[in-house]
Design a protein around this motif. Structure first.
Motif, short mmCIF file in Angstrom:
data_model
loop_
_atom_site.label_atom_id
_atom_site.label_comp_id
_atom_site.label_asym_id
_atom_site.label_seq_id
_atom_site.Cartn_x
_atom_site.Cartn_y
_atom_site.Cartn_z
N GLU A 331 0.83 -1.20 0.00
CA GLU A 331 0.00 0.00 0.00
C GLU A 331 0.87 1.25 0.00
O GLU A 331 0.57 2.24 -0.69
N ILE A 332 1.94 1.23 0.80
CA ILE A 332 2.83 2.39 0.89
C ILE A 332 3.49 2.65 -0.46
O ILE A 332 3.58 3.80 -0.93
N CYS A 385 14.59 8.41 8.73
CA CYS A 385 13.96 7.73 7.58
C CYS A 385 12.44 7.88 7.60
O CYS A 385 11.82 8.10 6.54
N LEU A 386 11.84 7.77 8.77
CA LEU A 386 10.38 7.92 8.87
C LEU A 386 9.95 9.34 8.52
O LEU A 386 8.94 9.56 7.85
N LEU A 393 5.99 11.29 0.85
CA LEU A 393 4.63 10.92 0.49
C LEU A 393 3.68 12.12 0.55
O LEU A 393 2.72 12.20 -0.22
N SER A 394 3.96 13.05 1.47
CA SER A 394 3.07 14.21 1.62
C SER A 394 3.29 15.24 0.53
O SER A 394 2.33 15.82 -0.01
N LEU A 395 4.55 15.51 0.19
CA LEU A 395 4.87 16.58 -0.75
C LEU A 395 4.94 16.11 -2.20
O LEU A 395 4.63 16.87 -3.12
N LEU A 396 5.39 14.85 -2.39
CA LEU A 396 5.56 14.37 -3.76
C LEU A 396 4.38 13.49 -4.20
O LEU A 396 3.73 13.77 -5.18
N GLY A 397 4.11 12.42 -3.44
CA GLY A 397 2.94 11.60 -3.73
C GLY A 397 3.05 10.81 -5.02
O GLY A 397 4.12 10.62 -5.59
N LEU A 463 -4.67 1.48 8.06
CA LEU A 463 -5.42 1.86 6.86
C LEU A 463 -6.42 2.96 7.16
O LEU A 463 -6.55 3.93 6.40
N SER A 464 -7.13 2.83 8.29
CA SER A 464 -8.13 3.84 8.66
C SER A 464 -7.48 5.19 8.94
O SER A 464 -7.96 6.23 8.48
N VAL A 465 -6.37 5.17 9.70
CA VAL A 465 -5.68 6.42 10.03
C VAL A 465 -5.10 7.06 8.78
O VAL A 465 -5.20 8.29 8.58
N SER A 466 -4.51 6.24 7.91
CA SER A 466 -3.90 6.80 6.70
C SER A 466 -4.95 7.36 5.75
O SER A 466 -4.68 8.31 5.01
N ARG A 467 -6.16 6.80 5.77
CA ARG A 467 -7.25 7.37 4.97
C ARG A 467 -7.65 8.73 5.54
O ARG A 467 -8.02 9.64 4.79
N ALA A 468 -7.56 8.87 6.86
CA ALA A 468 -8.00 10.11 7.51
C ALA A 468 -6.97 11.22 7.38
O ALA A 468 -7.32 12.38 7.13
N ILE A 469 -5.68 10.90 7.59
CA ILE A 469 -4.65 11.96 7.60
C ILE A 469 -3.58 11.75 6.54
O ILE A 469 -2.54 12.40 6.58
N THR A 470 -3.81 10.86 5.62
CA THR A 470 -2.90 10.45 4.54
C THR A 470 -1.78 9.54 5.06
O THR A 470 -1.45 9.57 6.26
N VAL A 471 -1.22 8.77 4.16
CA VAL A 471 -0.12 7.86 4.52
C VAL A 471 1.09 8.66 4.98
O VAL A 471 1.75 8.31 5.96
N GLY A 472 1.37 9.76 4.29
CA GLY A 472 2.51 10.60 4.68
C GLY A 472 2.35 11.16 6.08
O GLY A 472 3.31 11.18 6.87
N GLY A 473 1.16 11.64 6.42
CA GLY A 473 0.91 12.17 7.76
C GLY A 473 1.09 11.11 8.83
O GLY A 473 1.60 11.40 9.93
#
Length: 575
Positions: A331-332, A385-386, A393-397, A463-473
Motif C-alpha cells: 500500500e505504501i 527515515c520515517l 509521500l506528503s509533498l511528492l505523492g 489503513l483507517s488512520v492513513s485514509r483520515a490523515i494520509t499515509v505521509g501524515g
C-alpha cells in the motif's frame, strides 16, 4: 708423599669429574621437566581451544533450532502483506475485515505469550517451543483450506496463539543457555529468523502471484507449515534450559548442560552457584516469596525499573510503525506511485532483503560495542527515515514520478535496515536478560504482550488512520514517536554487554541503592544549608563549600566533595 699427593690429586680430579657430571645430570633433568611442563601446558591449551570451539558450535546449533519458531512469525507477516491482495479479491472481504484479519494475529498472540510464560515454567522452555509449533501448524492448515472469512479468522486465531508462545519463549531459552560473552549475538537469532521469514514471505508472494486468485494465497499460507516440521525434530536435539532445571531441583542435569555450554570447569561452577543463588535453591533452600504475578503487580523499586525498561522497549519497537511498514508495504509503495501488483511485490522483496541483511550487522556488533550504541544508531536512523518518508509521500505523492518512488523506497528500506541494526534484535535481547530468574519467563511474557498489543493496534488502525490523515501524515507521527524512543533509551536502558544474567539483576538493585543514597545525601545538604547557607565551587576538579553565613557546621571536606560529585554540581551552584 709424592704418591700420596698424586692420589689426592687423582681423587680431587675424580671428585671434580663426578661433581661436573652430577651438575649436568641435574640440568638435563630440569630441562626435561621444563619441556614436560611446556608440553603439558600446550596440550591443555589445545584441549581448551577445542572445548571452546565445541561449546560455541553447540550453543550456535541450539540457538538456530530454538529460533525456528520465529520464522513462523516473520513468514506470516511477510506473506500476509501480499496474500491479503488476493484474499480480498477471492473472498470479497471489506477494508475493515482486511484490517481485522491482518491485525488480529498480533492481538491474539497476547494470550499465547501470557500462556507461554506459565507453560514454560511448568513444562520447561524446550517443550513450550514444541507446543507453539503444533498450535501454529493447526492454524495454518485451517487458513489454507478456508472458504470464508469466518473460517479464515479461526485459523488466524490459532496461528496467533502459536506465534505468541514462540515469540516469547525463544529469546528466554537462548539467553539462559548462552555464555555471557556471546549472549547478545545468540539471543539476536530469533530476530534474524523473523527477518528471514519476512523475506521468504515476500518471495513467496512474488513467486505464486501469477497463479489464479483462488489458489495462490492458499499456497502462500500453506508454505508456512514447513518450518514447524523442523522444530519437531529439533526438540530431540537441543537440551533443556539449565536455569529451568535448577528451579526444578534437577541440579545434576543442569550441570551437565552447563558443561556443554561453558568453556571452562571454573566457569561452570561459577554459573551454577550464581543460578542457585538467584533461584533461591542453594544449600537446599526453596525460594519462598510472593507468587510471581503478585510480585509483578506490586514490584520492588528495582523490579519496577526492570519492568519499565523491558515493557517500554518492547512497546517502542512496535509503535514506531515497523509492522505497518512491513504489513502494508504494498500500500505504501502504491502511494509512492508504483503500479501493478507484480511490480509492487517485487519492490517489497527489496524491503525484505534490506531488513534481513542488516540484522547481520547487529549480530556482529552487539557483543562488541554493546546494546546502547546500537539502540542509538537504530532509533536516530529510524527517526530520520520515517520523517523523510512522511515528507516524500506528503509533498511528492503518486504523481511525482521516479524521484518520489526512489525516495520513498529508499526511506522504507532505510527504516527497516536501521530497525534491524538495533531496536529489532536488542529489544528481545534486553527483555530476556534483565529480569530475575524466578520471574524471567513471565516478565518476558509481559514484555511480549506489550509488543503484540502495540503491533495489533498499529496493524488494525493503519489503513483507517492513513485514509483520515494520509499515509505521509501517518509516517510523520511515527517519526515523532521514534524521536521519543531515543530519549527513552538514553534515560532508562542500561548497558548489559559482557555481564552474566545474575550480574545484570544486581545492576538494577545497585542503581536503586545509588538513587536512595543520593536522596540521603541531598537531605544532608538541606540540613547543611539550614545551618549555614553556602555555595559549591569547583576549582581544578576539587569541589568545596564557601559559606556565606555562619560557621562550618562540621561537614568534612571529603563528605562535601563526595556529595558534590554525586549530585553533579557545577561551579557557582547554590543550594
Amino acid at each position: 708423599m709424592g704418591l700420596v699427593g698424586l692420589q689426592e690429586n687423582g681423587n680431587g680430579e675424580m671428585g671434580l669429574v663426578s661433581s661436573t657430571k652430577n651438575k649436568y645430570k641435574r640440568m638435563d633433568s630440569e630441562l626435561t621437566d621444563f619441556d614436560d611442563d611446556v608440553d603439558e601446558a600446550t596440550q591443555n591449551h589445545r584441549i581448551q581451544l577445542e572445548r571452546s570451539k565445541t561449546t560455541r558450535k553447540y550453543v550456535f546449533a541450539c540457538a538456530i533450532f530454538a529460533s525456528l519458531n520465529s520464522v513462523l512469525l516473520g513468514y506470516d507477516v511477510g506473506v500476509m502483506s501480499g496474500a491479503i491482495l488476493f484474499i480480498q479479491e477471492d473472498l470479497k472481504i471489506t477494508e475493515v475485515q482486511q484490517e481485522i484479519l491482518v491485525g488480529s494475529l498480533s492481538v491474539v498472540s497476547i494470550f499465547g505469550s501470557l500462556l507461554g510464560g506459565r507453560a514454560s515454567d511448568s513444562l520447561g522452555r524446550k517443550w513450550t517451543m514444541g507446543l507453539a509449533a503444533i498450535i501454529f501448524q493447526a492454524g495454518a492448515a485451517i487458513m489454507t483450506f478456508a472458504n470464508s472469512f469466518e473460517i479464515l479468522m479461526l485459523g488466524r486465531l490459532l496461528a496467533g496463539i502459536g506465534i505468541g508462545f514462540g515469540v516469547m519463549i525463544a529469546p528466554v531459552y537462548i539467553a539462559e543457555i548462552s555464555p555471557s560473552i556471546a549472549r547478545g549475538s545468540f539471543t539476536s537469532f530469533p530476530e534474524i529468523f523473523i527477518n528471514l521469514g519476512i523475506l521468504l514471505g515476500y518471495v513467496s508472494n512474488y513467486v505464486f502471484s501469477g497463479l489464479p486468485a483462488h489458489t495462490n494465497w492458499r499456497i502462500m499460507l500453506a508454505v508456512g507449515i514447513l518450518p514447524s516440521i523442523f522444530i519437531g525434530g529439533a526438540l530431540f536435539i537441543i537440551p533443556e534450559s539449565p536455569r529451568w532445571l535448577i528451579m526444578q531441583n534437577r541440579t545434576d542435569e543442569a550441570k551437565s548442560v552447563l558443561m556443554n555450554t561453558n568453556e571452562t570447569d571454573v566457569e561452570v561452577e561459577e554459573r551454577l552457584a550464581e543460578i542457585q543463588t538467584a533461584a533461591g535453591t542453594r544449600n537446599g533452600d526453596k525460594y519462598e516469596e510472593k507468587a510471581v504475578w503478585r510480585e509483578l503487580l506490586s514490584p520492588s523499586p528495582a523490579l519496577r525499573r526492570m519492568l519499565i525498561t523491558g515493557f517500554g522497549i518492547q512497546c517502542f519497537q512496535q509503535i514506531t510503525g515497523i509492522d505497518a511498514t512491513v504489513y502494508y508495504s504494498p500500500e505504501i509503495l502504491k502511494s509512492a506511485g508504483i503500479e501493478g501488483n507484480s511490480k509492487v511485490l517485487a519492490a517489497t522483496v527489496a524491503v525484505g532483503v534490506s531488513k534481513t541483511v542488516f540484522i547481520l550487522v547487529a549480530i556482529i556488533l552487539i557483543d562488541r560495542i554493546g546494546r546502547k550504541p546500537l539502540l542509538y544508531v537504530s532509533t536516530i536512523g529510524m527517526t530520520i527515515c520515517l520523517f523523510t518518508l512522511g515528507l516524500s509521500l506528503s509533498l511528492l505523492g503518486e504523481g511525482s514520478g521516479s524521484l518520489g518512488i526512489a525516495l520513498s523506497l529508499a526511506s522504507v528500506c532505510g527504516n527497516v535496515a536501521f530497525f534491524s541494526v538495533g531496536i529489532g534484535p536488542v529489544c528481545w535481547v534486553l527483555t530476556s536478560e534483565i529480569f530475575p530468574l524466578r520471574l524471567r519467563a513471565q516478565a518476558a511474557a509481559l514484555g511480549a504482550v506489550g509488543n503484540r498489543v502495540c503491533s495489533g493496534i498499529i496493524a488494525m488502525s493503519f489503513l483507517s488512520v492513513s485514509r483520515a490523515i494520509t499515509v505521509g501524515g501517518t509516517f510523520l507521527i511515527f517519526s515523532a514517536i521514534s524521536a521519543l524512543s531515543v530519549v527513552f533509551v538514553y534515560t532508562l536502558v542500561p548497558e548489559t554487554k559482557g555481564k552474566s544474567l545474575e550480574q545484570i539483576e544486581l545492576l538494577f538493585h545497585k542503581e536503586h541503592d545509588r538513587q536512595r543514597e543520593k536522596a540521603s545525601l541531598e537531605r544532608e545538604l538541606v540540613i547543611l544549608w539550614r545551618n549555614a547557607p553556602c555555595c559549591f565551587l569547583v576549582n581544578h576538579k576539587s569541589i568545596y563549600l564557601k559559606f556565606t553565613l555562619g560557621t562550618n557546621p562540621g561537614f568534612s571536606k571529603t563528605l562535601v566533595n563526595d556529595v558534590g560529585r554525586q549530585l553533579g554540581l557545577s561551579e557557582g551552584h547554590t543550594f
